[in-house]
Design a protein around this motif. Sequence first.
Motif, PDB file in Angstrom:
ATOM      1  N   GLU A 154      39.917 -44.876  18.478  1.00  0.00           N
ATOM      2  CA  GLU A 154      41.267 -44.821  17.479  1.00  0.00           C
ATOM      3  C   GLU A 154      41.554 -43.974  16.487  1.00  0.00           C
ATOM      4  O   GLU A 154      42.409 -43.220  16.356  1.00  0.00           O
ATOM      5  N   VAL A 197      43.347 -42.049  27.533  1.00  0.00           N
ATOM      6  CA  VAL A 197      43.911 -43.915  27.268  1.00  0.00           C
ATOM      7  C   VAL A 197      44.475 -44.479  27.104  1.00  0.00           C
ATOM      8  O   VAL A 197      45.637 -43.898  26.485  1.00  0.00           O
ATOM      9  N   VAL A 199      47.547 -47.013  25.388  1.00  0.00           N
ATOM     10  CA  VAL A 199      47.641 -46.750  24.345  1.00  0.00           C
ATOM     11  C   VAL A 199      48.895 -48.486  24.522  1.00  0.00           C
ATOM     12  O   VAL A 199      49.793 -48.176  24.449  1.00  0.00           O
ATOM     13  N   TYR A 205      43.919 -50.365  23.196  1.00  0.00           N
ATOM     14  CA  TYR A 205      43.446 -49.935  23.750  1.00  0.00           C
ATOM     15  C   TYR A 205      42.921 -50.226  25.480  1.00  0.00           C
ATOM     16  O   TYR A 205      41.915 -50.722  25.602  1.00  0.00           O
TER      17      TYR A 205
END
Length: 391
Positions: A154, A197, A199, A205
Motif C-alpha cells: 500500500e 492492483v 484501486v 484494493y
Amino acid sequence: MIILGIETSCDETALSLIEASGGLKEPYFELLGFTLFSQIDIHKEYGGVFPAVAKREHAKKLVPLLKNLLTPSPISSQREEIGLREKVEGLLSREYELYKEFIEYIPSIEKPNIDAIAVTYGPGLEPALWVGVNFAKALGLYWNIPVIPTNHMEGHIISPLLHHTPYSTFLQKGEGGAGVTFPALALLISGGHTELVLVKSWGNYEIIGKTRDDAVGEAFDKVARILGLPYPGGPEISKLAHEARINKYQKKYILPRPMIHSRDFDFSFSGLKTAVLYLVRDTPPQNHKEKCVLAREFEDAATDVLILKTKKAIEQYSIESLISGGGVIANGHIRNSLQTLAQASKIHFFVPEISLSTDNATMIGMAGYIAYLHGHHVSRKDFIANGNLSF
Ligand code: KG4
Ligand code: ZN
C-alpha cells in the motif's frame, strides 16, 4: 496528524516523519524529515539479501537513525510509568543491543510531537519485519501513542501522492488525493513483487494479476548476474540497455515475452531469465557492445509484457488513473513506456519521484494514515509481522 513511519521489510532501514491531513477522499501529506540506511553494500558481497544479516543491521541502525531524525530533542524530565521498562524489555528481548540503545536513549528525551507510528508488518523478510514491528510497539508503549500496522505494498501504491506533480500532462484536479480518480490501477514492480492492483478507493484494493514466479526486479538482478554485473543488477542492465538505445546498436537476439497473450493479468519472468541463461551459454556476448544489445532485448521483452498487461487491465476495468511504484520504476524505459501508454489511453499517470520509488518510510507513514482512517490501529491492535501479507 504527525506520523512516524518505520520500514524494515527488506534491506533498507528507514524512518520518516510526515504530517497527514484530509479524509479518505483527499488525503494530503507533507514530509517533515526522513533518514534511511541502505544495506546494499553489505549484501553486495553475498550477491543478494540475506534475512539474518538484514535483521541484524536493522537492529543496529534503528536507534541511531531515530536520534538523527529527532535531533535536536530536549532532555526529558518525564516520569516513567511503573513496569514500562519491563514491557519494552519483553518486546525487544531478542535484540539485546537494540534494547540497550533504546533504553539509554528513549527515556532521556522528551516525548516528541508525534501522534502515531506506522510500521511495515508485511510483506517482506519476516525476521527483518519483526525488528521494525517490535521497535514500533516499544516506542508506542513508551510514548503512549497508537501503532498502525501498515502494508508495504500500500505504501508503494500511495507513494506518488507526496509530491503533487504528476508525470502526466492530463491531470485535472479531481476526487482522490492529488487528483487520482478511481478506479485506479497500480502496477507495482520491485525486487520482490510484480502486481497489478485495482484501486477502488484509498484502502480498498484488489490484486488482479501477479507474477507466478520471479518478480521483474528479481529477473533484472538475475540477468545482471548472468552477465557478470554487480548486485543490484537492475540499474546496471538499464545502463547497458540505454547505451544500446542511444547508439542505435543493431538488434541481434530475440527473447520470449512470457505470458504476453495469456487471458489473465498474471506475469512470469523466470522463463525470460532462463532464456538469457541459455543464450549466454550457447552464444556468449563477445564484447561490451553485444552485452548492451542483449541487455536492451531483455529490457524490451520485460517492458512489452508489463505494458501489454497494463493496457488490457486499463481497458477491461475502465481505469481512470494509472499509478506505478516500486524500485523498477526507476527504469527510464519502463517509466517512459508507461507514460506513453497513459497518454494514449487518455488517463492520468502518477509515479513517485525516484527516492520514493525504492523502499522508504515516508510511503509507510502515508499508507499508515490511510490505515488509521480505516481504524486498523484499533481493529488490528495485536498484529504480528507477516512475510506473505497480501491485500
Ligand atoms: O522496491 P525496491 O527498492 O525493493 C524491493 O521491495 O524489492 O526494488 C528493488 C529492485 C531491484 O530488483 C533492483 O534491481 C530494481 O528494483 N531496480 C531496477 C532499476 N533500479 C532498481 N530495475 C530496473 N531498472 C532500474 N533502473
Ligand atoms: Zn518495496
